[in-house]
Design an enzyme around this catalytic site. Structure first.
Site, short mmCIF file in Angstrom:
data_model
loop_
_atom_site.label_atom_id
_atom_site.label_comp_id
_atom_site.label_asym_id
_atom_site.label_seq_id
_atom_site.Cartn_x
_atom_site.Cartn_y
_atom_site.Cartn_z
N LEU A 106 0.85 -1.19 0.00
CA LEU A 106 0.00 0.00 0.00
C LEU A 106 0.89 1.24 0.00
O LEU A 106 1.64 1.46 0.95
CB LEU A 106 -0.90 0.03 1.23
CG LEU A 106 -2.07 -0.97 1.33
CD1 LEU A 106 -1.58 -2.40 1.46
CD2 LEU A 106 -2.93 -0.60 2.53
N ILE A 166 0.94 -4.70 8.41
CA ILE A 166 2.36 -4.42 8.66
C ILE A 166 2.63 -2.92 8.55
O ILE A 166 2.29 -2.29 7.56
CB ILE A 166 3.25 -5.17 7.65
CG1 ILE A 166 2.93 -6.68 7.68
CG2 ILE A 166 4.72 -4.94 7.96
CD1 ILE A 166 3.58 -7.45 6.57
N GLY A 196 1.93 4.73 4.38
CA GLY A 196 2.39 3.59 3.60
C GLY A 196 2.60 2.33 4.41
O GLY A 196 3.09 2.38 5.52
N SER A 197 2.24 1.16 3.85
CA SER A 197 2.29 -0.07 4.64
C SER A 197 2.12 -1.29 3.73
O SER A 197 2.17 -1.18 2.50
CB SER A 197 1.19 -0.04 5.70
OG SER A 197 -0.05 0.30 5.11
N ARG A 198 1.86 -2.44 4.35
CA ARG A 198 1.71 -3.69 3.61
C ARG A 198 0.70 -4.59 4.32
O ARG A 198 0.56 -4.55 5.55
CB ARG A 198 3.07 -4.40 3.51
CG ARG A 198 3.06 -5.74 2.80
CD ARG A 198 4.46 -6.31 2.67
NE ARG A 198 5.29 -5.49 1.79
CZ ARG A 198 5.32 -5.63 0.47
NH1 ARG A 198 4.57 -6.56 -0.12
NH2 ARG A 198 6.10 -4.87 -0.26
#
Length: 228
Positions: A106, A166, A196-198
């Protein structure tokens, strides 16, 4: 003549000091005007930056309603972004071993509200502290702060699906909106990762994957896989 000119010189002295005072006042006014213009310019810049930040924050925290699929046994994307890893992995905490993993990155321009990939019961939720390395690395879940959520599927009954939220370099806060024992519907809001991430999705080895590397998916809408 005695004391001749002293009065004149006294007058000149007074005129001189008043001139100095006048020049000081004028100089002070000029400096104040320059400082006022500078402060006004900085204020305009700061206000402009704040307006940009406020508009971007509103854009970042947008939460569009997905068009949830009605396909039986479908698993939808828990997060919006780009699929950059598909493969097998170990997830011992909830799935109990080998499984399939679909990882979604993301960016700061993606929607950061996560959705339940399947309907079912929240059977597992664990928060683990960690680092805040860049989420662009597919293996950042091994080191970064994350939250693992495990679901016992309502359809097909008995199957298990998990997903890991995450944190990244900028994302410093994960906010789960569900609790263990809670029942969720497919595509229902379950969490928020700020910036921002995952999101990693863990599926049984028997699941059929429908996305490919590089695909962009929408949370709660794109069918990522189906369960047998």
């Amino acid at each position: 003549m005695k004391h001749s000119g002293k009065a004149f010189r006294a007058g000149l002295k007074i005129i001189g000091w008043t001139l100095v005072l006048l020049l000081a006042i004028v100089a002070g006014g000029v400096v104040a005007t320059l400082l006022g213009s500078l402060i006004a310019s900085l204020a305009s810049l700061l206000i402009g930056l704040w307006i940009f930040f406020a508009l971007f924050t509103l854009y970042f925290f947008r939460d569009p309603e997905p068009v949830a699929p009605s396909t039986p046994n479908a698993v939808v994307a828990p997060g919006q972004g780009k699929v950059d890893l598909i493969g097998e992995a170990e997830e011992p905490e909830f799935l109990g071993g080998r499984c399939q993993r679909v990882s979604i990155f993301l960016s700061v321009f993606d929607v950061h509200v996560q959705r339940a990939p399947v309907a079912g019961r929240v059977a597992f939720l664990r928060h683990r502290e960690g680092q805040f390395l860049s989420a662009t690395a597919a293996d950042c879940g091994l080191h970064n702060e994350n939250v693992l959520i495990g679901l016992e599927c309502a359809e097909p009954a008995g199957q298990k699906v998990a997903f890991r939220l995450i944190a990244g370099l900028i994302a410093r806060r994960i906010v789960p909106w569900v609790t263990p024992g809670e029942t969720v519907a497919r595509s229902e809001r379950v969490s928020l990762i700020q910036f921002g991430s995952r999101v990693d999705l863990y599926l049984p080895l028997t699941a059929r994957i429908h996305v490919r590397l590089g695909d962009r998916v929408k949370a709660g809408e794109t069918v990522v896989a189906s369960l047998d």
